[in-house]
Enzyme design. Structure first.
Site, PDB file in Angstrom:
ATOM      1  N   ARG A  91       1.179  -1.523   7.127  1.00  8.40           N
ATOM      2  CA  ARG A  91       1.987  -1.825   8.319  1.00  8.40           C
ATOM      3  C   ARG A  91       2.652  -3.205   8.274  1.00  8.40           C
ATOM      4  O   ARG A  91       3.800  -3.339   8.713  1.00  8.40           O
ATOM      5  CB  ARG A  91       1.141  -1.668   9.580  1.00  8.40           C
ATOM      6  CG  ARG A  91       0.859  -0.209   9.926  1.00  8.40           C
ATOM      7  CD  ARG A  91       0.006  -0.081  11.183  1.00  8.40           C
ATOM      8  NE  ARG A  91      -0.202   1.306  11.548  1.00  8.40           N
ATOM      9  CZ  ARG A  91      -1.164   2.077  11.053  1.00  8.40           C
ATOM     10  NH1 ARG A  91      -1.991   1.587  10.151  1.00  8.40           N
ATOM     11  NH2 ARG A  91      -1.285   3.337  11.437  1.00  8.40           N
ATOM     12  N   ARG A 140      -7.924   5.981  -5.749  1.00  9.79           N
ATOM     13  CA  ARG A 140      -8.168   5.718  -4.324  1.00  9.79           C
ATOM     14  C   ARG A 140      -9.198   6.721  -3.814  1.00  9.79           C
ATOM     15  O   ARG A 140      -9.077   7.927  -4.049  1.00  9.79           O
ATOM     16  CB  ARG A 140      -6.887   5.827  -3.501  1.00  9.79           C
ATOM     17  CG  ARG A 140      -7.158   5.725  -1.989  1.00  9.79           C
ATOM     18  CD  ARG A 140      -5.910   5.537  -1.153  1.00  9.79           C
ATOM     19  NE  ARG A 140      -5.512   4.129  -1.107  1.00  9.79           N
ATOM     20  CZ  ARG A 140      -4.688   3.620  -0.191  1.00  9.79           C
ATOM     21  NH1 ARG A 140      -4.187   4.394   0.763  1.00  9.79           N
ATOM     22  NH2 ARG A 140      -4.374   2.336  -0.206  1.00  9.79           N
ATOM     23  N   TYR A 164      -7.165  15.018   1.004  1.00 13.35           N
ATOM     24  CA  TYR A 164      -6.278  15.824   0.177  1.00 13.35           C
ATOM     25  C   TYR A 164      -7.104  16.534  -0.900  1.00 13.35           C
ATOM     26  O   TYR A 164      -8.333  16.438  -0.915  1.00 13.35           O
ATOM     27  CB  TYR A 164      -5.157  14.953  -0.389  1.00 13.35           C
ATOM     28  CG  TYR A 164      -4.291  14.365   0.710  1.00 13.35           C
ATOM     29  CD1 TYR A 164      -3.633  15.197   1.619  1.00 13.35           C
ATOM     30  CD2 TYR A 164      -4.159  12.991   0.882  1.00 13.35           C
ATOM     31  CE1 TYR A 164      -2.866  14.677   2.650  1.00 13.35           C
ATOM     32  CE2 TYR A 164      -3.395  12.457   1.918  1.00 13.35           C
ATOM     33  CZ  TYR A 164      -2.762  13.307   2.800  1.00 13.35           C
ATOM     34  OH  TYR A 164      -2.013  12.795   3.835  1.00 13.35           O
ATOM     35  N   GLN A 190       1.398   6.776  -7.100  1.00  8.60           N
ATOM     36  CA  GLN A 190       0.174   7.435  -6.663  1.00  8.60           C
ATOM     37  C   GLN A 190       0.386   8.940  -6.759  1.00  8.60           C
ATOM     38  O   GLN A 190       1.257   9.498  -6.098  1.00  8.60           O
ATOM     39  CB  GLN A 190      -0.174   7.050  -5.219  1.00  8.60           C
ATOM     40  CG  GLN A 190      -1.516   7.601  -4.754  1.00  8.60           C
ATOM     41  CD  GLN A 190      -1.759   7.353  -3.278  1.00  8.60           C
ATOM     42  OE1 GLN A 190      -1.098   7.944  -2.430  1.00  8.60           O
ATOM     43  NE2 GLN A 190      -2.716   6.486  -2.962  1.00  8.60           N
ATOM     44  N   SER A 218       0.823  -1.205   0.000  1.00 11.02           N
ATOM     45  CA  SER A 218       0.000   0.000   0.000  1.00 11.02           C
ATOM     46  C   SER A 218       0.862   1.264   0.000  1.00 11.02           C
ATOM     47  O   SER A 218       1.976   1.255   0.550  1.00 11.02           O
ATOM     48  CB  SER A 218      -0.899  -0.008   1.237  1.00 11.02           C
ATOM     49  OG  SER A 218      -1.925   0.936   1.127  1.00 11.02           O
ATOM     50  N   PRO A 219       0.385   2.356  -0.605  1.00 15.72           N
ATOM     51  CA  PRO A 219       1.129   3.618  -0.531  1.00 15.72           C
ATOM     52  C   PRO A 219       1.341   4.043   0.918  1.00 15.72           C
ATOM     53  O   PRO A 219       0.400   4.042   1.715  1.00 15.72           O
ATOM     54  CB  PRO A 219       0.220   4.610  -1.264  1.00 15.72           C
ATOM     55  CG  PRO A 219      -0.641   3.763  -2.148  1.00 15.72           C
ATOM     56  CD  PRO A 219      -0.850   2.485  -1.393  1.00 15.72           C
TER      57      PRO A 219
END
Length: 779
Positions: free
Chosen positions: A726, A632, A584, A503, A424-425
């Site tokens: 993680r 996303r 964002y 991304q 994942s980013p």
């Protein structure tokens, strides 16, 4: 506890209250324990009770007398039958035990009387406030509609949530030979039956006994019929007499019942309510069982939780020096366990609410999906219980022999990923003037060598002003693009078969902040740059106030995204993801909480989508056709008035219509006042819904931590790819190790030649964990 023996008052004579009474009295016979029950001894709601082997083990250690009495009456079975569109699939090895609720109460009544508990039937308990003055401990076991809880709502702070299905408890006068789920697709909508035996057939019974068997010579089963509220009304159950409802249910599920009738007792159609209390005790008053918490019947947990509450409460009272510390210890021990069960129950409940979504699945996959709905039963767990069933599901899914679902390939646009794992980013905040350096090469290169099918960069910013922090990477200069090319070349040459994606995003109102470890989302102490956003709203108090973007500035930013995409293509990225999540810039346009514009880019959902879609189209126009492009999104803002699951479906549908090859489904981080409902795989249901309603591939993310989770989600059809963050920080070679632990060596993953000697798990010492409490101290 030291001093004189306790005087204990218990309101509610259900299994939890009675078992607590028996245990408290057994641990100290000098205690005075009184139980108030407003109903008669043989009056009860429901028919059968299911208890797990773990709970039974606790009962055996705590009170062998009760356990032996239960053992004599329990019905045990291993199989679950699932009937989907006329096809029955059976999964074995599940190990259930059940008995009649009335019989359970009789056993507990007998045990309480033998110990000297004062049982007061047909007697309404005095108010809790009065009992609290007269007794040392007051246990409120008065059910989901607890008057004690309501009277002290200011202290317990309950939250009660109603849900979307109606259900009714019924019984059949014969014993099913398995736990049975059956789906009926009627002209009014989808209905489901949950059924399980709770009384064994009498020895030497004969089928000729007849369709109605009031003496239970053929055994007995609990039967629950459930459906969405709108289906219930369309079928006329809202106006039907009780007898008509029961007869209609028997006709609808005549095949499952073998033409036999159903009976209802005093049951009526109702809606399940989830009860959660912030606190379980107030002074010397404590909640137990359904008064403290409820969990949907589809995971069979109500009586189990109440019995386990009673065990923990009695143990804590015996171990602690006084009542306040005992109640604190009880809450500390039980609340995490109950919260976990409630999360599983909520997932199960919502799965059945949305059952119609899955009816088009192949029948074995549907059965697997149902069995794993709560996320507690997993692929590996089912494989251990019933390898034949799980193997059949895998073959139907298309897994090559010996291949776990996570290592099956997946085609995304013109790109074939060798497995379903995505790194994942993750923002690293380690770039210099937007240029990724050696840290990024090692970080992304290590995870590419680690076996994932797709490795994603962090959010790469399209302009200097679009950075989150001074350490954010960018693609707004040629020097940055050259540095990214060094990384993509390494991945392609040293980790062949692994794809690398970029991304692209713009920070919007969440920019000009400190590095994460210096103060996440906190403004820079100096050197700030001006922020822009859909509307001039700060992210949180103390944040910089952004400027609302003009139409001319929207054009500039759209061109910045397109230019960055062109650089990304030349830098050799295999996939591009547009970041429209987490508050964002583009996400700020999508949410009504952050977009207060009154022009063509604000207001209606269509207007709020306008600018993100314009950016998507501009990027897609320069991004090579054969390379996939994903988006996303935050599927919910976790805040009142914000984007929710229904809106997320519309957003995903719009991006899919514009050519998105997949939707990467995250949640939250849009507003600072969010209240996420964290838990294992907690964001997956949003991806699941989008996949089935929009018919677009999805990437699930969020607390997916084990390869077993990935296999389960993929095989159940809830997602196409799983993105993990993680776990890949903890172990860069997470995917390789997942293959090794499953004994997989096929084409879905490849150990780099220099690492091949490490493909077998090293020997370790013992790692036995402490066992859960299953016994009491004292006598």
């Amino acid at each position: 506890m030291a001093g004189r023996p306790l005087r204990v008052a218990i309101t509610g004579g259900g299994p939890g209250g009675l078992y607590a009474a028996a245990l408290l009295k057994r641990l100290d016979p000098a205690r005075e324990v009184t139980v108030w029950e407003r109903n008669a001894p043989d009056e009860t709601f429901g028919f059968g009770v299911v208890l797990s082997d773990e709970t039974l083990g606790g009962i055996e250690h705590a009170d062998p007398v009760v356990h032996e009495a239960l053992r004599r009456d329990f019905v045990r079975w291993d199989d679950i039958d699932i009937v989907h569109r006329g096809t029955r699939h059976t999964s074995g090895g599940h190990g259930f035990a059940a008995l009649g609720r009335r019989r359970l109460l009789e056993i507990l009544h007998e045990r309480c009387r033998s110990l000297g508990v004062d049982l007061r039937f047909r007697t309404v308990a005095p108010p809790a406030a009065r009992l609290a003055e007269e007794y040392d401990l007051v246990v409120a076991a008065d059910g989901a509609h607890s008057t004690t809880r309501d009277a002290c709502a200011h202290a317990f702070r309950p939250r009660v949530s109603a849900h979307r299905c109606r259900y009714i408890w019924l019984a059949a006068d014969f014993a099913f030979d398995a736990f049975r789920f059956e789906i009926a697709e009627t002209e009014h909508g989808v209905m489901q039956l949950h059924a399980y035996p709770y009384a064994r057939p009498s020895p030497g019974h004969h089928p000729s006994t007849g369709p109605s068997d009031p003496q239970n010579r053929l055994g007995a089963s609990t039967v629950i019929v459930e459906m969405r509220e709108e289906v219930w009304r369309a079928a006329g159950f809202d106006e039907a007499e009780p007898r008509e409802s029961v007869e209609s249910c028997a006709k609808i599920f005549a095949d499952a019942l073998g033409g036999r009738p159903l009976r209802s007792g005093k049951s009526a159609w109702t809606t399940f309510r989830t009860v959660v209390n912030e606190r379980w005790s107030h002074g010397n008053v404590v909640l137990l069982g359904d008064a403290a918490h409820t969990a949907h019947f589809s995971i069979g947990s109500g009586t189990k939780l109440a019995v386990e509450d009673a065990l923990a409460l009695a143990a804590c009272v015996g171990e602690q020096p006084d009542v306040p510390r005992a109640l604190a210890a009880y809450e500390e021990e039980r609340k995490p366990v109950v919260a976990s069960t409630q999360r599983a129950a909520r997932a199960s409940l919502e799965w059945f609410e949305d059952l119609g979504r899955y009816l088009g699945q192949p029948s074995r996959q549907f059965a697997f999906n149902l069995l794993t709905r709560s996320r507690r039963v997993t692929h590996d767990n089912l494989r251990l219980r019933d390898a034949h069933f799980t193997g059949a599901v895998e073959r139907e899914f298309g897994c090559p022999p010996g291949t776990p679902p996570m290592f099956t390939p997946f085609r995304l646009g013109g790109l074939t990923l060798r497995n379903r794992v995505v790194v994942s980013p993750m923002d690293m905040y380690s770039a210099d003037d937007g240029v990724p350096g050696d840290f990024h090469l090692v970080h992304l290169g290590a995870r590419a060598l680690g076996g994932a099918g797709l490795v994603m960069t962090e959010m790469v910013c399209v302009s200097e002003e679009g950075r989150i922090t001074p350490g954010c990477a960018g693609l707004y200069t040629g020097r940055q693009a050259e540095a990214w090319r060094r990384i993509t070349d390494f991945v392609h040459h040293r980790a062949p078969g692994t794809a690398i994606g970029v991304q692209l995003g713009h920070s919007g109102r969440k920019g000009s902040t400190r590095l994460m470890w210096e103060g996440m989302d906190e403004p820079l102490p100096d050197g700030n740059w001006p922020l822009v956003a859909a509307s001039p709203l700060p992210y949180k108090p103390g944040s910089q106030i952004p400027r609302g973007l003009t139409c001319a500035q929207l054009t500039d930013i759209r061109e910045q995204f397109a230019a960055a995409a062109g650089r990304a293509a030349r830098a050799g990225f295999d996939l591009l993801e547009l970041h429209c999540a987490h508050g964002y810039l583009l996400s700020g346009f999508l949410s009504p909480l952050t977009n207060r514009r009154t022009d063509a880019y604000g207001g209606s959902p269509e207007n709020r989508l306008r600018f993100p879609l314009e950016v998507f189209d501009a990027v897609r126009a320069v991004w090579p056709d054969e390379r996939p492009m994903t988006v996303r999104i935050s599927a919910t803002d976790w805040a009142d008035g914000g984007t929710g699951a229904e809106d997320a479906v519309g957003i995903a549908r719009a991006f899919a219509a514009h050519g998105a090859d997949a939707i990467d489904v995250s949640t939250g981080q849009v507003v600072a006042e969010e209240r996420p409902e964290f838990g294992r795989s907690y964001q997956t249901p949003f991806a699941d819904r989008i996949r089935h309603e929009v018919r677009v591939p999805v990437i699930a993310v969020g607390a997916i931590s084990s390869w077993d989770d990935v296999n389960s989600l993929i095989l159940a059809g809830r997602t196409d790819l799983c993105a993990l963050a993680r776990p890949h920080l903890y172990d860069p070679h997470w995917t390789l190790h997942a293959a090794a632990e499953q004994g997989y060596e096929g084409p879905g993953v490849a150990w780099p030649d220099p690492y091949r000697a490490g493909s077998r798990r090293p020997q370790t010492g013992r790692t036995d964990a402490p066992k859960p409490r299953l016994s009491l101290g004292g006598r």
